[in-house]
Design a protein around this motif. Structure first.
Motif, PDB file in Angstrom:
ATOM      1  N   ILE A 433      50.401  43.946  42.863  1.00 36.90           N
ATOM      2  CA  ILE A 433      49.906  42.813  42.077  1.00 36.90           C
ATOM      3  C   ILE A 433      51.036  42.176  41.277  1.00 36.90           C
ATOM      4  N   ARG A 434      51.909  43.012  40.700  1.00 37.59           N
ATOM      5  CA  ARG A 434      53.065  42.451  39.983  1.00 37.59           C
ATOM      6  C   ARG A 434      53.958  41.669  40.942  1.00 37.59           C
ATOM      7  N   TRP A 466      43.981  35.483  44.746  1.00 36.22           N
ATOM      8  CA  TRP A 466      45.245  36.026  45.272  1.00 36.22           C
ATOM      9  C   TRP A 466      45.339  35.659  46.745  1.00 36.22           C
ATOM     10  N   GLN A 467      46.338  34.860  47.076  1.00 36.83           N
ATOM     11  CA  GLN A 467      46.581  34.490  48.465  1.00 36.83           C
ATOM     12  C   GLN A 467      47.381  35.618  49.108  1.00 36.83           C
ATOM     13  N   LEU A 480      41.888  42.703  39.949  1.00 36.07           N
ATOM     14  CA  LEU A 480      42.084  42.761  38.494  1.00 36.07           C
ATOM     15  C   LEU A 480      41.677  44.088  37.860  1.00 36.07           C
ATOM     16  N   PRO A 481      40.622  44.788  38.343  1.00 37.41           N
ATOM     17  CA  PRO A 481      40.297  46.081  37.705  1.00 37.41           C
ATOM     18  C   PRO A 481      41.459  47.073  37.711  1.00 37.41           C
ATOM     19  N   ALA A 482      42.361  46.962  38.668  1.00 38.55           N
ATOM     20  CA  ALA A 482      43.492  47.901  38.741  1.00 38.55           C
ATOM     21  C   ALA A 482      44.504  47.677  37.629  1.00 38.55           C
ATOM     22  N   VAL A 483      44.506  46.483  37.017  1.00 39.88           N
ATOM     23  CA  VAL A 483      45.509  46.183  35.983  1.00 39.88           C
ATOM     24  C   VAL A 483      44.861  45.868  34.642  1.00 39.88           C
ATOM     25  N   GLY A 484      43.548  45.998  34.542  1.00 38.46           N
ATOM     26  CA  GLY A 484      42.853  45.621  33.315  1.00 38.46           C
ATOM     27  C   GLY A 484      43.278  46.399  32.091  1.00 38.46           C
TER      28      GLY A 484
END
Length: 693
Positions: A433-434, A466-467, A480-484
């Motif tokens: 994600i980053r 997210w493309q 998003l739940p992975a980085v919340g």
């Protein structure tokens, strides 16, 4: 006295030679590490800035581009200037103040670090391209190298001074002993008793005097011999002291951290194997506790590296005092420390020790005359008799620290093998994600909001997508739940704010004055300095009034510290920004929250709206929320309007604002203006409005 310079000179040159080799190796190591960090941070910032500029670089809004470039300067203190070149624009933004150099002018030449010039191509519409050029100066990196060498030089100077003092004391004691022996011999030979022996003429007296005189001569000969051998004795003594001191110094530095004095990785590895063997033999538990200071980088940024080092020394002193004879503490590097907890019989005892340790480390530290409070996160891995290795236990403790940070920091976490795979999966997701954020793979889609009764378009909601290069377009629920619970959600939130404001500026220029709502994560909203950051981001887009920005927050975001969230919301509203409570009715809604939180709008959750035509309970809930909003003089908007019938029923209940698939699906920004031009009020809604009138 001539022996001193002749003895000390070779020692001095030997120390200089050994120190020279040592400092050369230390310089190479520190320079390599600093250069790698310098290059990596420059590359990361360049990619992030290129991805941020890409959607707006082809526009004529030079002020917005220049504001983004200027806003990037504080992100990396090494950044000296940014240049943007494209067919129609050429911008150059320079840092106002250069980093102060703390090293002499000759020092950069020996580090091998030079100014860095990085160029990043940015694709523009129409096949044309622009170039983003970043110019970095390695002053901060060289400062770190110089500071490390300077501290090591101070320690070495003290060590050399102690060696010289010790050697001087030994030689001085030796000379004093010889001097007293010689004086005693002279006194014996020339004293009164000897004189009386020479005066008395009897054969016995002469024989006795002769004997004493021979003894005195032999003593003097012995003294002369000792004096003659003083140089050899001094050389041997100095050589022995030199060798012992050098060996001790090398041994100490090989197994201790120079800054804190704690054992280092090498010492920890040896002790770890020993403790693991004892734990197997005695059938006791052995726990490795990995400790990491929370947000320690902020201490260095605010107070400077020297103050940060002082904090690390205080942490080390507390660990050493806590360990005493029962446990073993070491420093791994940076702000990471380890403590081995041995001889325990049950996990509960280990947990109690770790809790005590965290309380000890959470006491205020002295920093520049101030009492500074820091929290720590700890990860614990326990050896309980199963086959394992020290490397495995350390890795498990590292995973546990990571889990502790994910759960909010300032806590400890015991390694759980069943969760290990899940943790690693989340870590990989966060890395991806980053990379997506820095690589320009994130997008914003916009879903219209309308006033069904008036037939007007009242605004848009910015929705993140997210493309993904392999999986296509992903909605927020998939990533998003992975980085919340990490700071990455803050970086993403600021990116969304900037993209939405830039798009609002374009729409405003075309005559569309739409309010755009942006979802703000709980961690982002509760971040210290949120209001100041929001104000700075708004200033980057002078063509957008703050009143046109609406922030949507989940009602559960405020539960952690409702008073803090209330103050943040009030301060943002003072800037002109409005707030909507999202998904109202699904969490812990209550009258007290509405009373204490200064929201402007309530959003009825789509799960209630979607089933309100067929579920009597959902219809009552929707009606209750609408009535509640009116009681508190709040606007109310319903999401999830999928049909005209949904809208007509909402209008009957007193809710005129809506969004949902029955109005429009989320769409890319470049499709919004055409949709708006084609939009017309549903006939049933127009009829309902006319009948009500």
């Amino acid at each position: 006295m001539g022996i001193y310079p002749r003895l000390f000179t070779p020692i001095f040159f030997l120390i200089v030679a050994v120190s020279g080799v040592r400092y050369k190796l230390l310089l190479e190591s520190e320079s390599h590490s600093a250069n790698a960090r310098y290059q990596a941070e420059a590359q990361q910032l360049g990619k992030y800035l290129a991805a941020t500029l890409q959607p707006i670089a082809g526009e004529r809004d030079v002020a917005a581009i220049e504001a983004i470039l200027a806003g990037a300067l504080p992100l990396n203190p090494d950044l000296a200037a940014i240049r943007w070149d494209c067919p129609k624009k050429h911008l150059l933004v320079r840092a106002e103040a250069a980093q102060p150099a703390q090293y002499p002018a000759w020092f950069p030449a020996v580090t091998g670090l030079d100014a860095l010039h990085s160029a990043f191509p940015v694709a523009l519409a129409g096949g044309k391209g622009g170039t983003l050029a970043l110019h970095f100066t390695p002053v901060r990196a060289i400062n770190r190298i110089w500071d490390s060498l300077r501290k090591q030089a101070g320690i070495s100077a003290v060590s050399v001074l102690l060696i010289y003092l010790l050697l001087g004391l030994i030689l001085a004691a030796n000379r004093q002993m010889l001097r007293r022996l010689a004086q005693a011999a002279d006194s014996f030979r020339h004293g009164d008793y000897g004189a009386r022996m020479r005066v008395d003429g009897t054969p016995e007296a002469r024989a006795l005097a002769h004997t004493f005189n021979n003894m005195a001569g032999e003593v003097q000969t012995l003294v002369a011999s000792l004096r003659a051998s003083e140089r050899d004795l001094g050389k041997q003594l100095a050589q022995t002291v030199r060798m012992q001191s050098a060996l001790q110094q090398m041994s100490w530095q090989n197994y201790h951290d120079v800054l804190t004095g704690l054992p280092n990785r090498s010492a920890l590895a040896a002790r770890f194997e020993q403790e693991l063997f004892l734990a197997r033999e005695r059938q006791r538990l052995l726990a490795v506790c990995l400790i990491d200071l929370d947000h320690f980088q902020r201490v260095n940024e605010r107070f400077g590296a020297e103050s940060g080092d002082e904090i690390l020394k205080q942490v080390a002193a507390r660990l050493h005092g806590f360990a005493r004879q029962n446990h073993y503490s070491a420093r791994l590097g940076g702000d990471e420390f380890v403590m081995l907890l041995s001889g325990q019989s049950e996990t509960a005892a280990i947990e109690e020790i770790v809790a005590q340790l965290l309380r000890e480390l959470s006491r205020p530290y002295q920093c520049d005359g101030l009492a500074l409070t820091l929290s720590v996160s700890a990860g614990v891995a326990v050896y309980a008799g199963r086959a394992t290795s020290t490397e495995t236990l350390l890795r498990h403790a590292d995973h546990a620290v990571y889990q502790a940070k994910l759960t909010g920091r300032n806590t400890y976490h015991f390694f759980d093998a069943e969760l290990d795979e899940e943790v690693r999966t989340h870590h990989n997701q966060r890395t991806d994600i980053r990379a997506a954020l820095l690589g320009g793979e994130l997008r914003l889609h916009y879903q219209p909001k309308v006033n069904m009764r008036a037939g007007d378009i009242v605004g848009m909601e910015a929705l993140l997508r997210w493309q993904h290069p392999r999986r296509g377009v992903l909605e927020p629920a998939h990533f998003l739940p992975a980085v919340g619970d990490t700071d990455l959600i803050i970086d993403i939130g600021e990116w969304v704010l900037r993209q939405a404001l830039w798009q609002m500026q374009r729409w405003t220029a075309s005559g569309r004055h739409w309010v755009v709502s942006v979802n703000i994560a709980a961690r982002h909203l509760q971040q210290a300095g949120f209001v100041a950051r929001l104000k700075a981001i708004l200033a980057e887009f002078p063509g957008v009034r703050a009143e046109m920005l609406e922030l949507e927050v989940l009602e559960s975001s405020a539960l952690g510290d409702i008073e803090h969230v209330r103050r943040v919301m009030t301060a943002c509203q003072a800037l002109g920004v409005t707030f909507a409570l999202d998904d109202f009715g699904t969490g812990y809604s209550s009258m007290s929250y509405l009373k204490r939180l200064p929201a402007d709008i309530l959003k009825i959750d789509q799960s209630f709206v979607r089933n309100m035509l067929s579920d009597e309970e959902d219809l009552h809930l929707v009606s209750a929320v609408i009535g509640l909003a009116k009681s508190f003089h709040l606007k109310v908007i319903a999401e999830g309007v999928e049909t005209v019938e949904h809208g007509s029923r909402l209008m009957q209940l007193g809710c005129d604002l809506a969004q949902g698939y029955g109005i429009a699906r989320p769409m890319p920004a470049d499709a919004v203006l055409q949709w708006a031009a084609d939009y017309s009020q549903a006939p049933a809604w127009r009829a309902a409005a006319l009948s009500a009138a």
